[in-house]
Design a protein around this motif. Structure first.
Motif, mmCIF file in Angstrom:
data_model
loop_
_atom_site.group_PDB
_atom_site.id
_atom_site.type_symbol
_atom_site.label_atom_id
_atom_site.label_comp_id
_atom_site.label_asym_id
_atom_site.label_seq_id
_atom_site.Cartn_x
_atom_site.Cartn_y
_atom_site.Cartn_z
ATOM 1 N N PHE A 125 0.893 -1.161 0.000
ATOM 2 C CA PHE A 125 0.000 0.000 0.000
ATOM 3 C C PHE A 125 0.929 1.208 0.000
ATOM 4 C CE2 PHE A 125 -3.134 2.857 2.253
ATOM 5 C CZ PHE A 125 -4.058 2.870 1.220
ATOM 6 N N THR A 126 0.976 1.923 -1.111
ATOM 7 C CA THR A 126 1.977 2.979 -1.270
ATOM 8 C C THR A 126 1.352 4.286 -1.724
ATOM 9 O OG1 THR A 126 2.400 2.276 -3.548
ATOM 10 C CG2 THR A 126 3.833 1.373 -1.848
ATOM 11 N N LYS A 127 2.015 5.361 -1.357
ATOM 12 C CA LYS A 127 1.604 6.689 -1.803
ATOM 13 C C LYS A 127 2.277 6.981 -3.140
ATOM 14 C CE LYS A 127 1.043 11.449 -0.388
ATOM 15 N NZ LYS A 127 1.339 12.469 0.605
ATOM 16 N N GLU A 128 1.492 7.458 -4.087
ATOM 17 C CA GLU A 128 2.011 7.819 -5.401
ATOM 18 C C GLU A 128 1.670 9.275 -5.659
ATOM 19 O OE1 GLU A 128 0.786 5.116 -8.453
ATOM 20 O OE2 GLU A 128 1.059 3.395 -7.153
ATOM 21 N N ALA A 129 2.615 9.991 -6.222
ATOM 22 C CA ALA A 129 2.447 11.423 -6.483
ATOM 23 C C ALA A 129 2.107 12.122 -5.169
ATOM 24 C CB ALA A 129 1.412 11.672 -7.569
ATOM 25 N N ASP A 130 1.242 13.129 -5.226
ATOM 26 C CA ASP A 130 0.941 13.910 -4.030
ATOM 27 C C ASP A 130 -0.250 13.408 -3.226
ATOM 28 O OD1 ASP A 130 3.022 15.655 -4.524
ATOM 29 O OD2 ASP A 130 1.777 16.968 -5.765
ATOM 30 N N HIS A 131 -1.110 12.590 -3.830
ATOM 31 C CA HIS A 131 -2.380 12.327 -3.148
ATOM 32 C C HIS A 131 -2.975 10.943 -3.352
ATOM 33 C CE1 HIS A 131 -3.900 13.010 -7.165
ATOM 34 N NE2 HIS A 131 -3.239 14.144 -7.174
ATOM 35 N N ASP A 132 -2.363 10.057 -4.138
ATOM 36 C CA ASP A 132 -2.947 8.743 -4.401
ATOM 37 C C ASP A 132 -2.324 7.674 -3.523
ATOM 38 O OD1 ASP A 132 -4.525 9.817 -6.388
ATOM 39 O OD2 ASP A 132 -3.242 9.155 -8.033
ATOM 40 N N TRP A 133 -3.168 6.851 -2.907
ATOM 41 C CA TRP A 133 -2.732 5.693 -2.159
ATOM 42 C C TRP A 133 -3.206 4.459 -2.902
ATOM 43 C CZ3 TRP A 133 0.499 5.490 1.936
ATOM 44 C CH2 TRP A 133 0.805 6.718 2.545
ATOM 45 N N THR A 134 -2.236 3.649 -3.349
ATOM 46 C CA THR A 134 -2.514 2.516 -4.218
ATOM 47 C C THR A 134 -2.234 1.198 -3.504
ATOM 48 O OG1 THR A 134 -1.915 3.831 -6.148
ATOM 49 C CG2 THR A 134 -1.925 1.449 -6.432
ATOM 50 N N LEU A 135 -3.191 0.292 -3.611
ATOM 51 C CA LEU A 135 -3.019 -1.063 -3.110
ATOM 52 C C LEU A 135 -2.592 -1.943 -4.276
ATOM 53 C CD1 LEU A 135 -3.322 -3.305 -0.953
ATOM 54 C CD2 LEU A 135 -5.724 -3.502 -1.698
ATOM 55 N N ASN A 136 -1.409 -2.531 -4.179
ATOM 56 C CA ASN A 136 -0.962 -3.554 -5.111
ATOM 57 C C ASN A 136 -1.239 -4.890 -4.459
ATOM 58 O OD1 ASN A 136 0.707 -2.843 -7.688
ATOM 59 N ND2 ASN A 136 1.164 -1.254 -6.186
ATOM 60 N N THR A 137 -1.884 -5.775 -5.196
ATOM 61 C CA THR A 137 -2.231 -7.092 -4.667
ATOM 62 C C THR A 137 -2.479 -8.021 -5.844
ATOM 63 O OG1 THR A 137 -3.658 -8.226 -3.074
ATOM 64 C CG2 THR A 137 -4.720 -6.569 -4.481
ATOM 65 N N LYS A 138 -3.134 -9.125 -5.578
ATOM 66 C CA LYS A 138 -3.521 -10.052 -6.641
ATOM 67 C C LYS A 138 -4.976 -10.438 -6.450
ATOM 68 C CE LYS A 138 0.925 -12.335 -7.344
ATOM 69 N NZ LYS A 138 1.604 -13.654 -7.313
ATOM 70 N N ILE A 139 -5.643 -10.640 -7.559
ATOM 71 C CA ILE A 139 -6.945 -11.304 -7.561
ATOM 72 C C ILE A 139 -6.640 -12.673 -8.149
ATOM 73 C CG2 ILE A 139 -9.316 -11.327 -8.397
ATOM 74 C CD1 ILE A 139 -9.152 -8.292 -8.715
ATOM 75 N N GLY A 140 -6.612 -13.692 -7.307
ATOM 76 C CA GLY A 140 -6.104 -14.988 -7.739
ATOM 77 C C GLY A 140 -4.636 -14.827 -8.089
ATOM 78 N N ASP A 141 -4.276 -15.150 -9.318
ATOM 79 C CA ASP A 141 -2.900 -14.999 -9.793
ATOM 80 C C ASP A 141 -2.696 -13.721 -10.590
ATOM 81 O OD1 ASP A 141 -2.090 -17.406 -8.678
ATOM 82 O OD2 ASP A 141 -2.656 -18.561 -10.450
ATOM 83 N N LEU A 142 -3.723 -12.905 -10.735
ATOM 84 C CA LEU A 142 -3.653 -11.701 -11.561
ATOM 85 C C LEU A 142 -3.195 -10.500 -10.738
ATOM 86 C CD1 LEU A 142 -4.306 -10.436 -14.372
ATOM 87 C CD2 LEU A 142 -6.590 -9.944 -13.457
ATOM 88 N N PRO A 143 -2.006 -9.946 -11.029
ATOM 89 C CA PRO A 143 -1.544 -8.754 -10.303
ATOM 90 C C PRO A 143 -2.389 -7.534 -10.669
ATOM 91 C CG PRO A 143 0.268 -9.812 -11.493
ATOM 92 C CD PRO A 143 -1.008 -10.426 -11.972
ATOM 93 N N VAL A 144 -2.876 -6.821 -9.663
ATOM 94 C CA VAL A 144 -3.677 -5.623 -9.883
ATOM 95 C C VAL A 144 -3.210 -4.504 -8.958
ATOM 96 C CG1 VAL A 144 -5.734 -6.896 -10.644
ATOM 97 C CG2 VAL A 144 -5.488 -6.280 -8.239
ATOM 98 N N ALA A 145 -3.507 -3.297 -9.371
ATOM 99 C CA ALA A 145 -3.281 -2.101 -8.538
ATOM 100 C C ALA A 145 -4.582 -1.321 -8.542
ATOM 101 C CB ALA A 145 -2.148 -1.268 -9.093
ATOM 102 N N ILE A 146 -5.003 -0.856 -7.369
ATOM 103 C CA ILE A 146 -6.244 -0.100 -7.275
ATOM 104 C C ILE A 146 -5.997 1.118 -6.378
ATOM 105 C CG2 ILE A 146 -7.107 -1.574 -5.397
ATOM 106 C CD1 ILE A 146 -9.949 -1.115 -6.604
#
Length: 154
Positions: A125-146
């Motif tokens: 769970f990381t901060k990107e740019a000035d204001h976005d917090w992104t969760l990197n994870t997987k749905i099953g085996d599929l890598p996703v970022a939200i």
């Protein structure tokens, strides 16, 4: 806690989506992705107000019709739908039906959306740019970022 997020155990799949700027082409439009529980009042990616509660997430593609130029680098989004209005995770509503259900979450003519793209697959769970917090994870085996917190500045 601001929110809890649960993704489905295996990635949905179907006919590949085709077109420009699609990060997750193997997920069918309308596919159930998981559930979000907002503990406090929040906002979607567009800054639309969201009330505390339980929401399902379904995969949608931003229309490529000229109305959304520059809104995001990719067309993939998770539409939020009040869980009380979306009781069958096996259903596969089309884009129009998914958008209509999601407008109940936003209370506007536009769906409530979270930005979705391919990810690293590492649980972070990381901060990107000035204001976005992104969760990197997987749905099953599929890598996703939200992007769970943050809004588009356009």
């Amino acid at each position: 806690a601001v929110m809890e997020v649960w993704f489905r155990k295996s990635a949905p799949s179907g006919p590949a989506n085709s077109g420009d700027s699609i990060a997750l082409p193997s997920i069918p439009v309308g596919a159930f992705l998981g559930v979000v529980k907002l503990e406090i009042k929040g906002e979607d990616r567009r800054g639309q107000s969201l009330q505390p509660g339980l929401y399902t997430m379904r995969y949608v593609l931003m229309p490529s019709n000229g109305d959304h130029l520059g809104a995001a680098p990719q067309r993939d989004f998770a539409a939020l739908i009040p869980a009380a209005d979306d009781k069958d995770p096996n259903a596969s509503p089309d884009l129009d039906a998914t958008v209509k259900m999601s407008t109940k979450a936003s209370g506007t003519a536009h769906p409530a959306v979270l930005s979705l793209s391919s990810g690293s697959g590492n649980a972070t769970f990381t901060k990107e740019a000035d204001h976005d917090w992104t969760l990197n994870t997987k749905i099953g085996d599929l890598p996703v970022a939200i992007i769970l917190l943050g809004r588009v500045e356009a």
